[in-house]
Design a protein around this motif. Structure first.
Motif, PDB file in Angstrom:
ATOM      1  N   GLU A 109      21.236 -37.981 -48.496  1.00 11.84           N
ATOM      2  CA  GLU A 109      21.592 -39.388 -48.683  1.00 11.84           C
ATOM      3  C   GLU A 109      20.487 -40.339 -48.210  1.00 11.84           C
ATOM      4  N   LEU A 110      19.578 -39.835 -47.399  1.00 11.92           N
ATOM      5  CA  LEU A 110      18.491 -40.695 -46.917  1.00 11.92           C
ATOM      6  C   LEU A 110      17.321 -40.750 -47.909  1.00 11.92           C
ATOM      7  N   LYS A 116      13.999 -34.840 -35.902  1.00 14.74           N
ATOM      8  CA  LYS A 116      14.468 -35.982 -35.111  1.00 14.74           C
ATOM      9  C   LYS A 116      15.956 -35.900 -34.771  1.00 14.74           C
ATOM     10  N   LEU A 117      16.786 -35.492 -35.736  1.00 15.74           N
ATOM     11  CA  LEU A 117      18.242 -35.554 -35.514  1.00 15.74           C
ATOM     12  C   LEU A 117      18.889 -34.187 -35.250  1.00 15.74           C
ATOM     13  N   GLN A 147      27.454 -25.214 -33.556  1.00 12.01           N
ATOM     14  CA  GLN A 147      28.892 -25.483 -33.547  1.00 12.01           C
ATOM     15  C   GLN A 147      29.667 -24.413 -34.329  1.00 12.01           C
ATOM     16  N   LYS A 197      32.677 -22.219 -33.055  1.00 11.91           N
ATOM     17  CA  LYS A 197      33.920 -22.243 -33.837  1.00 11.91           C
ATOM     18  C   LYS A 197      34.440 -20.825 -34.072  1.00 11.91           C
ATOM     19  N   MET A 219      32.535 -29.688 -29.207  1.00 16.24           N
ATOM     20  CA  MET A 219      32.921 -30.910 -29.931  1.00 16.24           C
ATOM     21  C   MET A 219      32.632 -32.199 -29.149  1.00 16.24           C
ATOM     22  N   PHE A 249      23.112 -42.194 -32.112  1.00 17.11           N
ATOM     23  CA  PHE A 249      23.058 -41.302 -33.274  1.00 17.11           C
ATOM     24  C   PHE A 249      21.739 -41.399 -34.045  1.00 17.11           C
ATOM     25  N   TYR A 250      21.235 -42.628 -34.235  1.00 16.57           N
ATOM     26  CA  TYR A 250      20.106 -42.824 -35.147  1.00 16.57           C
ATOM     27  C   TYR A 250      18.850 -43.363 -34.472  1.00 16.57           C
ATOM     28  N   GLU A 265      16.565 -42.060 -32.881  1.00 16.03           N
ATOM     29  CA  GLU A 265      15.354 -41.259 -33.102  1.00 16.03           C
ATOM     30  C   GLU A 265      14.683 -41.584 -34.428  1.00 16.03           C
ATOM     31  N   LEU A 266      15.420 -42.220 -35.342  1.00 16.74           N
ATOM     32  CA  LEU A 266      14.829 -42.567 -36.637  1.00 16.74           C
ATOM     33  C   LEU A 266      14.068 -43.897 -36.579  1.00 16.74           C
ATOM     34  N   TYR A 305      21.926 -46.504 -41.983  1.00 13.88           N
ATOM     35  CA  TYR A 305      21.984 -45.060 -41.706  1.00 13.88           C
ATOM     36  C   TYR A 305      23.429 -44.592 -41.606  1.00 13.88           C
ATOM     37  N   LYS A 326      25.117 -44.255 -44.836  1.00 12.53           N
ATOM     38  CA  LYS A 326      24.696 -43.078 -45.604  1.00 12.53           C
ATOM     39  C   LYS A 326      25.159 -41.768 -44.980  1.00 12.53           C
ATOM     40  N   LEU A 327      25.064 -41.628 -43.663  1.00  8.48           N
ATOM     41  CA  LEU A 327      25.344 -40.324 -43.034  1.00  8.48           C
ATOM     42  C   LEU A 327      26.698 -40.256 -42.310  1.00  8.48           C
ATOM     43  N   LEU A 381      27.614 -40.451 -39.308  1.00  6.88           N
ATOM     44  CA  LEU A 381      27.678 -39.598 -38.117  1.00  6.88           C
ATOM     45  C   LEU A 381      28.646 -40.148 -37.070  1.00  6.88           C
ATOM     46  N   GLN A 434      36.195 -36.229 -35.203  1.00  7.56           N
ATOM     47  CA  GLN A 434      36.177 -34.941 -34.522  1.00  7.56           C
ATOM     48  C   GLN A 434      36.725 -35.060 -33.091  1.00  7.56           C
ATOM     49  N   MET A 446      35.646 -28.508 -37.336  1.00  2.00           N
ATOM     50  CA  MET A 446      34.300 -27.974 -37.080  1.00  2.00           C
ATOM     51  C   MET A 446      33.624 -27.377 -38.316  1.00  2.00           C
TER      52      MET A 446
END
Lengths: 115, 115
Positions: free
Chosen positions: A16-17, A67-68, A77, A81, A115, B13-14, B16-17, B64, B67-68, B70, B77, B115
């Protein structure tokens, strides 16, 4: 991991990026296994341009993962699980029909870690 | 959610971008609660430049997430995680000391969903 599989998985996480065009061409190459020539013809771009785009996006996907770490974290995970599901299975199928507190505590710990 | 808190979470979350400079300035503003003037002085850049950078990065972080997802996925979760822990607790503290197969199946299902 085989490069083709790795990129295919990274596309799931970070596709998606990319732009729609980039994402589509990457999927043609890595998921649908089309050749550079076939992708070039389908997109009406030169074979060289497709080659460069794929190389650039490939590096971009690796940079996102660096990076992520979404793929790495997801693998970790998934491992936990499976461990949790196995422990739950054992809980349900142990020989004595009594509560195994130790096992429940272990599952709790795994859930908290994952989690 | 309050904007300041949301951006602070999105930075986790982002972040690092973003570039190191962008990330540091965003953290000063959203996590450490410094004023534009303070950040400008610390970084030896104009207040206006800091303002523009924050606005640009803010939009970038929202893009971001769009799109993701997260942050959204993480919240979902966490909710299921709490449900699992609650079910495990009940399993361990139910009045009869026998295995509750139904509850174990439910926990399995929750783990598979989350998960």
């Amino acid at each position: 991991m085989e490069e083709r599989i790795e990129i295919s998985i990274l596309l799931d996480f970070y596709g998606e990026l990319l732009t729609d065009k980039q994402k589509n061409i990457m999927k043609m190459y890595y998921n649908e296994d089309l050749s550079l020539a076939e992708i070039a013809e389908l997109n009406n771009i030169s074979r060289q341009a497709i080659h460069d785009l794929i190389k650039r996006c490939y590096k971009q996907l690796l940079a996102y993962e660096e990076k992520l770490n979404l793929m790495k974290k997801s693998f970790e995970q998934k491992k936990i699980k499976n461990e949790i599901l196995e422990e739950l299975h054992k809980l349900n199928h142990q020989s004595e029909a009594v509560i195994d507190e130790q096992r429940i505590k272990k599952i709790e710990q795994l859930v908290k870690t994952a989690m």
